[in-house]
Design a protein around this motif. Structure first.
Motif, PDB file in Angstrom:
ATOM      1  N   PRO A  55       1.078  -1.435  -0.134  1.00  0.00           N
ATOM      2  CA  PRO A  55       0.523  -0.483  -0.391  1.00  0.00           C
ATOM      3  C   PRO A  55       0.801   1.364   0.330  1.00  0.00           C
ATOM      4  N   VAL A  56       0.405   2.546  -0.812  1.00  0.00           N
ATOM      5  CA  VAL A  56       1.689   3.278  -0.448  1.00  0.00           C
ATOM      6  C   VAL A  56       0.231   4.587  -0.054  1.00  0.00           C
ATOM      7  N   MET A  57       0.536   5.900   1.290  1.00  0.00           N
ATOM      8  CA  MET A  57      -0.170   6.618   1.903  1.00  0.00           C
ATOM      9  C   MET A  57       0.035   7.740   1.453  1.00  0.00           C
ATOM     10  N   GLU A  58      -0.559   8.161   0.433  1.00  0.00           N
ATOM     11  CA  GLU A  58      -0.008   9.009   0.292  1.00  0.00           C
ATOM     12  C   GLU A  58      -0.650  10.463   0.137  1.00  0.00           C
ATOM     13  N   PHE A  59      -0.527  11.607   1.501  1.00  0.00           N
ATOM     14  CA  PHE A  59      -1.469  13.076   1.747  1.00  0.00           C
ATOM     15  C   PHE A  59      -1.294  14.010   1.021  1.00  0.00           C
ATOM     16  N   GLU A  60      -2.700  14.478   1.172  1.00  0.00           N
ATOM     17  CA  GLU A  60      -2.368  15.946   0.848  1.00  0.00           C
ATOM     18  C   GLU A  60      -1.413  16.961   0.964  1.00  0.00           C
ATOM     19  N   THR A  61      -0.906  16.950   2.316  1.00  0.00           N
ATOM     20  CA  THR A  61       0.210  17.765   2.963  1.00  0.00           C
ATOM     21  C   THR A  61       0.265  16.447   4.290  1.00  0.00           C
ATOM     22  N   LYS A  62       1.707  17.280   4.313  1.00  0.00           N
ATOM     23  CA  LYS A  62       2.595  16.015   5.811  1.00  0.00           C
ATOM     24  C   LYS A  62       2.601  16.763   6.209  1.00  0.00           C
ATOM     25  N   GLU A  63       2.678  18.844   6.386  1.00  0.00           N
ATOM     26  CA  GLU A  63       2.690  19.066   7.353  1.00  0.00           C
ATOM     27  C   GLU A  63       2.071  20.286   7.674  1.00  0.00           C
ATOM     28  N   HIS A  64       1.204  21.076   8.936  1.00  0.00           N
ATOM     29  CA  HIS A  64       0.291  22.054   8.899  1.00  0.00           C
ATOM     30  C   HIS A  64       0.817  23.060   9.920  1.00  0.00           C
ATOM     31  N   ASP A  65       0.674  24.702   9.520  1.00  0.00           N
ATOM     32  CA  ASP A  65       1.138  25.553  10.350  1.00  0.00           C
ATOM     33  C   ASP A  65      -0.213  25.554  11.412  1.00  0.00           C
ATOM     34  N   PHE A  66      -0.685  25.826  12.130  1.00  0.00           N
ATOM     35  CA  PHE A  66      -1.305  25.930  12.920  1.00  0.00           C
ATOM     36  C   PHE A  66      -1.592  28.023  12.691  1.00  0.00           C
ATOM     37  N   GLY A  67      -0.286  28.458  12.714  1.00  0.00           N
ATOM     38  CA  GLY A  67      -0.451  29.926  12.799  1.00  0.00           C
ATOM     39  C   GLY A  67       0.406  30.417  14.422  1.00  0.00           C
ATOM     40  N   LYS A  68      -0.265  31.153  14.723  1.00  0.00           N
ATOM     41  CA  LYS A  68      -0.261  32.327  15.631  1.00  0.00           C
ATOM     42  C   LYS A  68      -1.631  31.662  16.756  1.00  0.00           C
ATOM     43  N   ILE A  69      -1.235  30.941  18.269  1.00  0.00           N
ATOM     44  CA  ILE A  69      -2.744  30.450  18.831  1.00  0.00           C
ATOM     45  C   ILE A  69      -2.453  30.600  19.873  1.00  0.00           C
ATOM     46  N   ASN A  70      -2.806  31.376  21.135  1.00  0.00           N
ATOM     47  CA  ASN A  70      -2.788  31.327  22.319  1.00  0.00           C
ATOM     48  C   ASN A  70      -2.408  30.268  23.318  1.00  0.00           C
ATOM     49  N   ALA A  71      -1.470  30.496  24.664  1.00  0.00           N
ATOM     50  CA  ALA A  71      -1.316  29.401  25.393  1.00  0.00           C
ATOM     51  C   ALA A  71      -2.383  29.130  25.639  1.00  0.00           C
ATOM     52  N   GLY A  72      -2.248  27.441  26.233  1.00  0.00           N
ATOM     53  CA  GLY A  72      -3.530  26.665  26.925  1.00  0.00           C
ATOM     54  C   GLY A  72      -4.436  26.786  25.577  1.00  0.00           C
ATOM     55  N   LYS A 119      -6.638  12.602  12.326  1.00  0.00           N
ATOM     56  CA  LYS A 119      -7.578  13.291  12.956  1.00  0.00           C
ATOM     57  C   LYS A 119      -5.915  13.569  14.127  1.00  0.00           C
ATOM     58  N   VAL A 120      -5.239  15.160  14.226  1.00  0.00           N
ATOM     59  CA  VAL A 120      -4.217  15.207  15.379  1.00  0.00           C
ATOM     60  C   VAL A 120      -4.068  16.207  16.145  1.00  0.00           C
ATOM     61  N   SER A 121      -4.534  16.222  17.328  1.00  0.00           N
ATOM     62  CA  SER A 121      -4.707  17.144  18.222  1.00  0.00           C
ATOM     63  C   SER A 121      -3.400  17.317  19.042  1.00  0.00           C
ATOM     64  N   PHE A 122      -3.291  19.170  19.218  1.00  0.00           N
ATOM     65  CA  PHE A 122      -2.887  19.831  19.985  1.00  0.00           C
ATOM     66  C   PHE A 122      -2.993  20.119  20.943  1.00  0.00           C
ATOM     67  N   ASN A 123      -2.267  20.319  22.609  1.00  0.00           N
ATOM     68  CA  ASN A 123      -2.697  21.063  23.464  1.00  0.00           C
ATOM     69  C   ASN A 123      -1.407  21.996  23.838  1.00  0.00           C
ATOM     70  N   SER A 124      -1.588  23.342  23.563  1.00  0.00           N
ATOM     71  CA  SER A 124      -0.342  23.934  24.054  1.00  0.00           C
ATOM     72  C   SER A 124      -0.241  25.129  25.341  1.00  0.00           C
ATOM     73  N   ALA A 125      -1.158  23.935  26.308  1.00  0.00           N
ATOM     74  CA  ALA A 125      -0.956  24.171  27.255  1.00  0.00           C
ATOM     75  C   ALA A 125       0.922  24.023  27.706  1.00  0.00           C
ATOM     76  N   GLY A 126       1.727  25.046  28.492  1.00  0.00           N
ATOM     77  CA  GLY A 126       2.744  24.846  28.577  1.00  0.00           C
ATOM     78  C   GLY A 126       3.656  25.224  27.959  1.00  0.00           C
ATOM     79  N   LYS A 127       3.548  25.369  26.644  1.00  0.00           N
ATOM     80  CA  LYS A 127       4.311  25.703  25.888  1.00  0.00           C
ATOM     81  C   LYS A 127       3.870  27.635  25.596  1.00  0.00           C
ATOM     82  N   ASN A 128       5.700  27.592  24.739  1.00  0.00           N
ATOM     83  CA  ASN A 128       5.655  29.120  24.356  1.00  0.00           C
ATOM     84  C   ASN A 128       6.963  29.257  23.074  1.00  0.00           C
ATOM     85  N   GLY A 129       6.530  30.733  22.383  1.00  0.00           N
ATOM     86  CA  GLY A 129       7.538  29.565  21.444  1.00  0.00           C
ATOM     87  C   GLY A 129       6.944  29.154  20.665  1.00  0.00           C
TER      88      GLY A 129
END
Length: 162
Positions: A55-72, A119-129
């Motif tokens: 099988p071959v996994m062909e992604f529309e994109t392999k990278e996503h940038d959420f841009g600027k988000i608030n901590a938490g 589906k990929v979830s990201f929790n920015s709590a405790g992160k900065n920059g």
């Protein structure tokens, strides 16, 4: 001056004797064989199928940038892919590079020509920059591993909500 030397010597003695007590406790502690550390198993490589078709996994994109988000903030992105190979695609695991990145993947086989979502979830709590996290996918592709990347620029929240 004599008091300082005396205090230093007394402190050194206390530290040295407490280490010896800890070592003695450890020497008398029974070892649980089930809790012993063993070598990690070697990663398994994909065994070539008898017909040579993968099988071959062909992604529309392999990278996503959420841009600027608030901590938490908790953000989610869905990566779309298609099995462009000649065999059923089976994803056996998907793991984020840290606990803040959690992937959800299809548990059923994806037939050739069919599509799937990760589906990929990201929790920015405790992160900065600037942050960059990865998701490593283990599947029955020729490579055996696929990788996705998410990025975000975390802005600290200013002020206190009341």
């Amino acid at each position: 001056m004599k008091k300082i030397i005396f205090l230093f010597a007394a402190g050194t003695f206390v530290l040295a004797s407490s280490c010896k007590k800890q070592e003695a406790k450890m020497e008398n502690t029974p070892i649980n064989p089930a809790a012993q550390i063993t070598e990690a198993p070697m990663p398994q490589t994909a065994t070539p199928p008898a017909d040579g078709k993968y099988p071959v996994m062909e992604f529309e994109t392999k990278e996503h940038d959420f841009g600027k988000i608030n901590a938490g903030s908790k953000v989610v992105y869905t990566f779309n892919f298609k099995n462009t190979g000649e065999a059923d695609l089976i994803i056996s695991n998907a793991v984020g590079s840290c606990g803040c990145t959690v992937p959800e993947y299809p548990k059923e086989a994806i037939k050739p020509g069919e599509s799937g979502k990760m589906k990929v979830s990201f929790n920015s709590a405790g992160k900065n920059g600037q942050q960059q996290k990865t998701v490593t996918i283990t599947a029955n592709t020729a490579a055996g591993k696929e990788m996705l990347t998410i990025k975000a620029s975390i802005t600290p929240v200013t002020g206190i909500a009341q």
